[in-house]
Design an enzyme around this catalytic site. Structure first.
Site, PDB file in Angstrom:
ATOM      1  N   VAL A 165      33.399  77.722  31.437  1.00 62.72           N
ATOM      2  CA  VAL A 165      32.462  77.555  30.211  1.00 62.72           C
ATOM      3  C   VAL A 165      31.219  78.080  30.730  1.00 62.72           C
ATOM      4  O   VAL A 165      30.509  78.610  29.818  1.00 62.72           O
ATOM      5  CB  VAL A 165      32.399  76.032  30.126  1.00 62.72           C
ATOM      6  CG1 VAL A 165      31.243  75.544  29.342  1.00 62.72           C
ATOM      7  CG2 VAL A 165      33.633  75.307  29.983  1.00 62.72           C
ATOM      8  N   ASP A 166      30.619  78.122  31.944  1.00 61.70           N
ATOM      9  CA  ASP A 166      29.429  78.676  32.449  1.00 61.70           C
ATOM     10  C   ASP A 166      29.405  80.001  32.168  1.00 61.70           C
ATOM     11  O   ASP A 166      28.337  80.382  31.574  1.00 61.70           O
ATOM     12  CB  ASP A 166      29.424  78.656  33.959  1.00 61.70           C
ATOM     13  CG  ASP A 166      28.675  77.362  34.521  1.00 61.70           C
ATOM     14  OD1 ASP A 166      27.715  76.767  33.557  1.00 61.70           O
ATOM     15  OD2 ASP A 166      28.765  76.661  35.475  1.00 61.70           O
ATOM     16  N   TYR A 167      30.657  80.845  32.520  1.00 67.17           N
ATOM     17  CA  TYR A 167      30.406  82.227  32.385  1.00 67.17           C
ATOM     18  C   TYR A 167      30.574  82.683  30.762  1.00 67.17           C
ATOM     19  O   TYR A 167      29.999  83.590  30.443  1.00 67.17           O
ATOM     20  CB  TYR A 167      31.406  82.936  33.080  1.00 67.17           C
ATOM     21  CG  TYR A 167      31.021  82.925  34.673  1.00 67.17           C
ATOM     22  CD1 TYR A 167      30.126  83.664  35.028  1.00 67.17           C
ATOM     23  CD2 TYR A 167      31.893  82.148  35.501  1.00 67.17           C
ATOM     24  CE1 TYR A 167      29.816  83.488  36.343  1.00 67.17           C
ATOM     25  CE2 TYR A 167      31.672  82.053  36.758  1.00 67.17           C
ATOM     26  CZ  TYR A 167      30.470  82.873  37.225  1.00 67.17           C
ATOM     27  OH  TYR A 167      30.225  82.845  38.366  1.00 67.17           O
TER      28      TYR A 167
END
Length: 387
Positions: A165-167
């Site tokens: 999700v972060d990336y």
């Protein structure tokens, strides 16, 4: 010259999503200035598998998205630091931050504050839930967003061991910023972007998320053609997705002496749904007869995607990754390999030319460029506003 040379990005961010977004611009030649608090810098600097690097504030978790940037260690929460940051904003094209909603506004550094000194600024705020709604002010990390979005539930209650999700949020925000910059070329106006990790997570599950809102939608079937099978020496991910590929698989197995009429009779998606359980039972024992490598060669010859499930160390060492040049040596330490972008360009593409900077490495250069003299810089340092 990178495609984004001449663009200046101020990155007031930490951990993964924001720094990864900034890294996309740095790889393409933009002047990315990472701003951190002197006594509370990006915690990623102290994370990674190599203790020596962690202790030096250049942990591998920081390095994989810190190259080509400049570092300014500045306490922007106090008057002199805020003034310096606003002066820097006057020279910038983009202001990127990933603090919780409202935090920077409380320091007089929200979008309304920034556009007073630079009306053309493209301001991107990356948060867990966006800047509106009942959870707007709530903090978040990748793992908690995976939980809140239903991603963990979709994975049978197991959290994937990656920060996807972060990336993905970093890529999404980088796209939005690029669109805003193009829009500015047409209108002359900057804008505010509110990026939501929760919405990114749902976007990564768009078909499933849409289906959950349709009252007549059926439960998702575990499709045999895109499942994992045990082989004689490992596990194989089959990629017979379309009905035509089911029939190809049937023909392929028939040529090997395994006649499975259900496969040859697949005509449409309804057949896939209705017969997947029986097909899986029929081919499980067949796949155990050969090694994963043998099956991969056989299936590829039949134009059916399939891959042996590799450990991460096998994936990063693959000839395909080497041929693409995805990893490059750190400009500061040839023993460390760092990732580039997941694409190549015939002109102005991604390059890693500068090592991830230590905290405050570029303080003097940046402030001198803003007109600060030696005495003013010394005053900021003596009062703790700057490292």
């Amino acid at each position: 010259m990178g495609a984004l040379s001449g663009l200046r990005v101020i990155e007031v961010s930490q951990v993964l999503a924001g720094p990864f977004c900034g890294y996309q611009f740095a790889l393409l030649g933009a002047d990315v200035i990472k701003v951190e608090l002197p006594l509370s810098p990006d915690c990623a600097r102290g994370r990674g598998p190599l203790p020596t690097l962690n202790a030096a504030g250049i942990g591998l978790t920081y390095q994989v998205q810190g190259g080509n940037k400049k570092s300014l260690a500045l306490d922007f929460r106090v008057g002199p630091g805020r003034a310096a940051l606003l002066k820097l904003v006057e020279t910038a094209d983009v202001f990127l931050e990933n603090y919780s909603t409202g935090v920077l506004d409380g320091f007089g550094l929200g979008y309304d504050d920034l556009r007073k000194c630079n009306p053309r600024i493209v301001h991107c705020s990356m948060t867990g839930y966006g800047d509106t709604g009942p959870r707007a002010a709530k903090g978040a990390y990748d793992n908690t967003i995976q939980a809140a979005s239903g991603a963990i539930a979709q994975c049978d209650g197991q959290k994937p061991g990656v920060s996807f999700v972060d990336y993905a949020a970093g890529y999404s925000a980088a796209f939005a910023i690029s669109a805003a910059l193009l829009q500015r070329e047409r209108t002359g106006e900057g804008c505010h972007i509110s990026a939501s990790m929760l919405e990114v997570a749902l976007s990564l599950m768009a078909p499933e998320a849409a289906a959950k809102q349709a009252s007549e939608a059926k439960s998702k079937v575990r499709e045999a053609g895109i499942s994992v099978f045990d082989t004689a020496d490992g596990r194989l991910m089959l990629g017979a997705f379309k009905p035509t590929q089911y029939r190809k698989l049937g023909a392929c197995l028939a040529a090997l002496g395994h006649n499975i009429p259900l496969l040859l009779g697949i005509r449409d998606w309804t057949d896939v749904e209705n017969h997947s359980a029986a097909i899986r039972t029929a081919i499980e024992l067949v796949f155990r007869e050969r090694t994963a490598e043998e099956w991969q060669a056989i299936l590829e010859a039949a134009d059916i995607p399939a891959e042996k499930i590799l450990p991460l160390e096998g994936a990063v060492a693959s000839p395909q990754i080497a041929a693409r040049g995805y990893f490059v040596h750190s400009p500061a330490d040839p023993s460390i390999s760092l990732p580039l972008a997941a694409y190549r360009m015939s002109l102005g593409g991604p390059m890693l030319t500068g090592a991830p900077p230590k905290l405050g490495h570029d303080n003097c250069q940046i402030l001198e460029g803003l007109g600060y003299g030696p005495e003013a810089i010394a005053a900021l340092r003596n009062t703790g506003v700057m490292q």
